[in-house]
Design an enzyme around this catalytic site. Structure first.
Site, PDB file in Angstrom:
ATOM      1  N   SER A 225      -2.564  -4.217 -60.557  1.00  0.00           N
ATOM      2  CA  SER A 225      -3.848  -4.874 -60.265  1.00  0.00           C
ATOM      3  C   SER A 225      -4.249  -5.732 -61.446  1.00  0.00           C
ATOM      4  CB  SER A 225      -4.951  -3.813 -60.067  1.00  0.00           C
ATOM      5  OG  SER A 225      -4.571  -2.918 -59.075  1.00  0.00           O
TER       6      SER A 225
ATOM      7  N   LYS B  91     -13.414   0.501 -51.510  1.00  0.00           N
ATOM      8  CA  LYS B  91     -13.163   1.008 -52.869  1.00  0.00           C
ATOM      9  C   LYS B  91     -14.489   0.944 -53.606  1.00  0.00           C
ATOM     10  CE  LYS B  91     -10.565  -0.196 -57.045  1.00  0.00           C
ATOM     11  NZ  LYS B  91     -10.378   1.163 -57.555  1.00  0.00           N
TER      12      LYS B  91
ATOM     13  N   ARG C 116      -2.023   4.717 -49.792  1.00  0.00           N
ATOM     14  CA  ARG C 116      -3.094   4.929 -50.782  1.00  0.00           C
ATOM     15  C   ARG C 116      -3.968   6.082 -50.319  1.00  0.00           C
ATOM     16  NH1 ARG C 116      -8.439   3.202 -51.372  1.00  0.00           N
ATOM     17  NH2 ARG C 116      -9.125   2.882 -53.530  1.00  0.00           N
TER      18      ARG C 116
HETATM   19  N1  LIG Z   1      -4.428  -0.395 -54.646  1.00  0.00           N
HETATM   20  C1  LIG Z   1      -4.372  -1.730 -54.876  1.00  0.00           C
HETATM   21  N2  LIG Z   1      -3.486  -2.489 -54.177  1.00  0.00           N
HETATM   22  C2  LIG Z   1      -3.440  -3.812 -54.405  1.00  0.00           C
HETATM   23  C3  LIG Z   1      -2.474  -4.671 -53.629  1.00  0.00           C
HETATM   24  F1  LIG Z   1      -1.444  -4.999 -54.395  1.00  0.00           F
HETATM   25  F2  LIG Z   1      -2.055  -4.016 -52.539  1.00  0.00           F
HETATM   26  F3  LIG Z   1      -3.087  -5.794 -53.241  1.00  0.00           F
HETATM   27  N3  LIG Z   1      -4.225  -4.435 -55.312  1.00  0.00           N
HETATM   28  C4  LIG Z   1      -5.133  -3.704 -56.018  1.00  0.00           C
HETATM   29  C5  LIG Z   1      -5.235  -2.343 -55.807  1.00  0.00           C
HETATM   30  C6  LIG Z   1      -6.263  -1.537 -56.580  1.00  0.00           C
HETATM   31  O1  LIG Z   1      -5.561  -0.689 -57.449  1.00  0.00           O
HETATM   32  P1  LIG Z   1      -6.433   0.117 -58.525  1.00  0.00           P
HETATM   33  O2  LIG Z   1      -7.229  -0.832 -59.308  1.00  0.00           O
HETATM   34  O3  LIG Z   1      -5.531   1.035 -59.248  1.00  0.00           O
HETATM   35  O4  LIG Z   1      -7.435   0.960 -57.636  1.00  0.00           O
HETATM   36  P2  LIG Z   1      -7.036   2.061 -56.537  1.00  0.00           P
HETATM   37  O5  LIG Z   1      -5.980   2.943 -57.169  1.00  0.00           O
HETATM   38  O6  LIG Z   1      -8.333   2.759 -56.275  1.00  0.00           O
HETATM   39  O7  LIG Z   1      -6.496   1.317 -55.338  1.00  0.00           O
END
Ligand SMILES: Nc1nc(C(F)(F)F)ncc1COP(=O)(O)OP(=O)(O)O
Ligand SMILES: [Mg+2]
Length: 214
Positions: free
Chosen positions: A109, A138, A38
């Site tokens: 998510s 975040k 990420r």
């Molecule tokens: N990156 C993530 N990974 C998980 C995991 F499955 F790993 F638990 N859950 C939730 C998110 C959040 O995803 P998102 O809402 O797109 O925000 P961002 O792109 O800023 O991470």
């Protein structure tokens, strides 16, 4: 899928105290079961630098049979031939992305029952539910959902693999597992520590204990 979600390390270069390749290598030694690249936020790598770091992290995962997931960036996931992609509610149309990535792992998510139901319908392999607790990593999170959100999903017959995310550490992970999650996803509880290996091994031990004493 469920067994891979036990200790799901999510990280990018901006989250690490030291070289991200070293951090991931230690985390793998410590016992993480899945990894999400990420690369996001202030100072995140882009373009060729982002790709090169992704390649290095992916080869560490491949050498250790750890699923390598890319966050948000579908083109990068395809260019790297990653094992899967994770997308949020604003990152695109899940059913279109499912067609685009074929049989790769698709994580979505979800913050409530309707988003979880929709994710299941459109072909997600797992859902990331949160934030479980306050998080500093975040900045644009929804309000804290807490472990009860996972319990509510299970009570409403959401059977898909679920991983909790958001502010999780060794002290607060048990309620997330007890609420019915198949594992926990976390960033700072490993990446921001000097000893990522020790952090990961303590976490996986607590997670296994939580399953045993469920
Ligand atoms: N990156 C993530 N990974 C998980 C995991 F499955 F790993 F638990 N859950 C939730 C998110 C959040 O995803 P998102 O809402 O797109 O925000 P961002 O792109 O800023 O991470
Ligand atoms: Mg996203």
């Amino acid at each position: 899928m469920k067994k891979h979600l036990k200790l799901y390390f999510v990280m990018g270069s901006v989250n690490c105290l030291k070289n991200p390749v070293e951090v991931l290598s230690e985390a793998i030694d410590g016992g993480i079961t899945m990894f999400q690249y990420r690369e996001k936020g202030k100072g995140a790598l882009e373009g060729e630098d982002k790709l090169q770091l992704g390649k290095k992290l992916q080869s560490l995962c491949n050498q250790n049979n750890i699923p390598f997931i890319v966050n948000d960036d579908i083109n990068l996931a395809l260019e790297l031939d990653a094992d899967g992609i994770h997308i949020g509610q604003e990152d695109g149309d899940v059913s279109k992305i499912r067609k685009f990535i074929g049989r790769k792992i698709l994580g979505v998510s979800a913050h409530d029952l309707s988003e979880a139901t929709e994710a299941v319908k459109t072909g997600a392999n797992y859902i990331g539910v949160g934030p479980m607790y306050e998080t500093k990593t975040k900045l644009d999170t929804n309000e804290v959902a807490g472990p009860d959100m996972i319990r509510q999903l299970r009570q409403n017959n959401i059977e898909i693999p679920i991983v909790g995310i958001g502010g999780i550490n060794q002290q607060n992970l048990k309620p997330v597992i007890n609420a019915g999650a198949d594992g926990v996803a976390l960033i700072s509880a490993i990446s921001s520590l000097k000893q990522p290996r020790e952090a990961a091994s303590n976490l996986i031990e607590s997670i296994n204990d939580s399953f045993v004493n469920e």
